[in-house]
Design a protein around this motif. Structure first.
Motif, mmCIF file in Angstrom:
data_model
loop_
_atom_site.group_PDB
_atom_site.id
_atom_site.type_symbol
_atom_site.label_atom_id
_atom_site.label_comp_id
_atom_site.label_asym_id
_atom_site.label_seq_id
_atom_site.Cartn_x
_atom_site.Cartn_y
_atom_site.Cartn_z
ATOM 1 N N SER A 155 -26.993 18.640 26.580
ATOM 2 C CA SER A 155 -25.557 18.756 25.308
ATOM 3 C C SER A 155 -24.692 18.445 26.790
ATOM 4 C CB SER A 155 -25.193 20.399 25.898
ATOM 5 O OG SER A 155 -24.860 20.889 27.101
ATOM 6 N N GLU A 156 -23.409 17.600 26.200
ATOM 7 C CA GLU A 156 -22.433 17.289 26.793
ATOM 8 C C GLU A 156 -21.832 18.017 27.703
ATOM 9 O OE1 GLU A 156 -18.752 17.411 24.013
ATOM 10 O OE2 GLU A 156 -19.054 18.659 22.486
ATOM 11 N N HIS A 157 -21.648 18.745 27.618
ATOM 12 C CA HIS A 157 -21.995 19.511 28.835
ATOM 13 C C HIS A 157 -22.210 19.169 30.152
ATOM 14 C CE1 HIS A 157 -18.642 22.263 26.521
ATOM 15 N NE2 HIS A 157 -19.042 22.263 25.809
ATOM 16 N N TYR A 158 -23.527 19.778 29.789
ATOM 17 C CA TYR A 158 -24.956 19.319 30.688
ATOM 18 C C TYR A 158 -24.640 17.593 31.093
ATOM 19 C CZ TYR A 158 -29.081 17.864 32.781
ATOM 20 O OH TYR A 158 -30.095 17.840 32.932
ATOM 21 N N GLU A 159 -24.679 16.864 30.541
ATOM 22 C CA GLU A 159 -24.241 15.285 30.651
ATOM 23 C C GLU A 159 -22.805 14.193 31.763
ATOM 24 O OE1 GLU A 159 -26.293 13.004 30.364
ATOM 25 O OE2 GLU A 159 -27.224 14.505 29.417
ATOM 26 N N ARG A 160 -21.643 15.900 30.869
ATOM 27 C CA ARG A 160 -20.459 16.061 31.775
ATOM 28 C C ARG A 160 -20.635 17.016 33.505
ATOM 29 N NH1 ARG A 160 -15.389 15.721 31.455
ATOM 30 N NH2 ARG A 160 -14.105 17.542 32.611
ATOM 31 N N LYS A 161 -21.859 17.355 33.651
ATOM 32 C CA LYS A 161 -21.623 18.392 34.810
ATOM 33 C C LYS A 161 -22.645 17.052 35.490
ATOM 34 C CE LYS A 161 -24.698 21.899 36.916
ATOM 35 N NZ LYS A 161 -25.341 22.715 36.885
#
Length: 261
Positions: free
Chosen positions: A116-122
Motif C-alpha cells: 500500500s502507499e502507507h507501506y511505501e511511506r513507512k
DNA sequence: ATGGTAGCGCTGCTA
C-alpha cells in the motif's frame, strides 16, 4: 542514566499511569509516542512537578511524540532535518540532547498492508530517519533512537510467525531498513544483553486477550551507538506496566547506561 | 465464527 521509551496510546487517557510509572521507576529520560494531542494540550505541568523538563511535538489527535528529562533537555528538534516527510500533517519524530546523549523519540508509520502507499511511506520514512541521523550525528557520538518502530527485527520477535504471512512488521524490506540503522553504527540494546531470549515482546493487541495468551510482538526498540553499548548495564521491557486497568497496548522499554564508566 | 478492543470524537478510521 536510565532511559525509557513508551508508546502510551493517548497521554490524556494514560497520564495517571504514566506519572505513577515515572515515580516508581525514576527514569532520567522518558521518550513517549502516540501522545495523541496537540502541543497546546500536552500536560507539561504533570511532568514539571516531578522534576522533568518537557519537549513535545503534536499537531493533531494522531501520533505525537515527546521527551521528558531530568538531566537536561537542549537542542530540541521536531520533525526531520529536511522536514520533507514528517511535516506532511504528522508528528512522528522529536530529538534532543539530554545529559550529553542525543536521543530520538520516533513513532514509525504502521504501514497497514504490504504494497500500500502507507507501506511505501513507512519504508521511505525509515530511510529519512537514517538520513537525518547521518546528517546530525557520528557513530562515535553518544546517540540513541528509541520508540515504536512497527518492525519486528526477527521471526522470534513475534508470537507466531505463521500468523504474519504477507503482513507488515516482518517483511524483509522493513527489517532491512532497521538493519541499515545498525550498519550506520547503532545496536539493538535488548538483543545485546539478551541474545538468546525469545518472547521479549513490547506490544500486545487489546483484542482476544492477547497479553494473557502471550500473543505479542517486539516492535519497540532502543537502538544505541557503540559508545553507549560499551556502558550498557540493563535493558528490559517492563511487562508489569501492561497489566491492570486501562493499560496502553505497549509496555515501556528501559535501558541503563553507566556514563561514568 | 474472517471475530476481537481501545482511542479519537461523533462517523467511522486507525491501530
Amino acid at each position: 542514566m536510565k532511559i525509557a521509551t513508551w508508546n502510551v496510546n493517548s497521554l490524556r487517557a494514560r497520564l495517571g499511569r504514566v506519572t505513577e510509572w515515572i515515580e516508581l521507576h525514576q527514569p532520567d529520560v522518558l521518550l513517549m509516542q502516540e501522545t495523541k494531542c496537540k502541543d497546546a494540550a500536552f500536560p507539561a505541568e504533570a511532568f514539571q512537578s516531578l522534576g522533568y523538563e518537557t519537549a513535545h511535538h503534536g499537531i493533531s489527535q494522531w501520533n505525537g511524540v515527546a521527551i521528558v528529562s531530568r538531566v537536561g533537555l537542549t537542542d530540541i528538534r521536531s520533525a526531520f532535518f529536511d522536514e520533507q516527510i514528517d511535516e506532511v500533517g504528522e508528528a512522528r519524530v522529536i530529538s534532543a540532547t539530554c545529559g550529553g546523549v542525543r536521543l530520538y523519540s520516533v513513532y514509525v508509520p504502521n504501514g497497514r498492508t504490504v504494497g500500500s502507499e502507507h507501506y511505501e511511506r513507512k519504508l521511505l520514512w525509515l530511510d529519512h530517519l537514517l538520513a537525518d541521523l547521518a546528517a546530525s550525528c557520528k557513530p562515535e557520538d553518544r546517540v540513541g533512537i528509541f520508540g515504536d518502530f512497527n518492525v519486528a527485527p526477527e521471526d522470534r520477535d513475534v508470537w507466531d510467525i505463521a500468523q504474519f504471512d504477507g503482513a507488515t512488521h516482518v517483511t524483509e524490506a522493513e527489517r532491512a531498513a532497521v538493519t541499515r540503522l545498525c550498519e550506520w553504527g547503532l545496536r539493538d540494546a535488548v538483543r545485546l544483553l539478551h541474545p538468546d531470549e525469545d518472547a521479549l515482546y513490547s506490544w500486545w493487541d487489546y483484542r482476544s486477550g492477547s497479553f494473557h495468551r502471550g500473543w505479542g510482538m517486539r516492535i519497540d526498540l532502543g537502538l544505541i551507538s557503540v559508545p553507549l553499548c560499551e556502558r550498557l548495564t540493563f535493558a528490559a521491557v517492563d511487562r508489569e506496566a501492561r497489566r491492570g486497568p486501562s493499560p496502553s497496548d505497549h509496555a515501556p522499554l528501559v535501558i541503563e547506561v553507566d556514563l561514568a564508566r
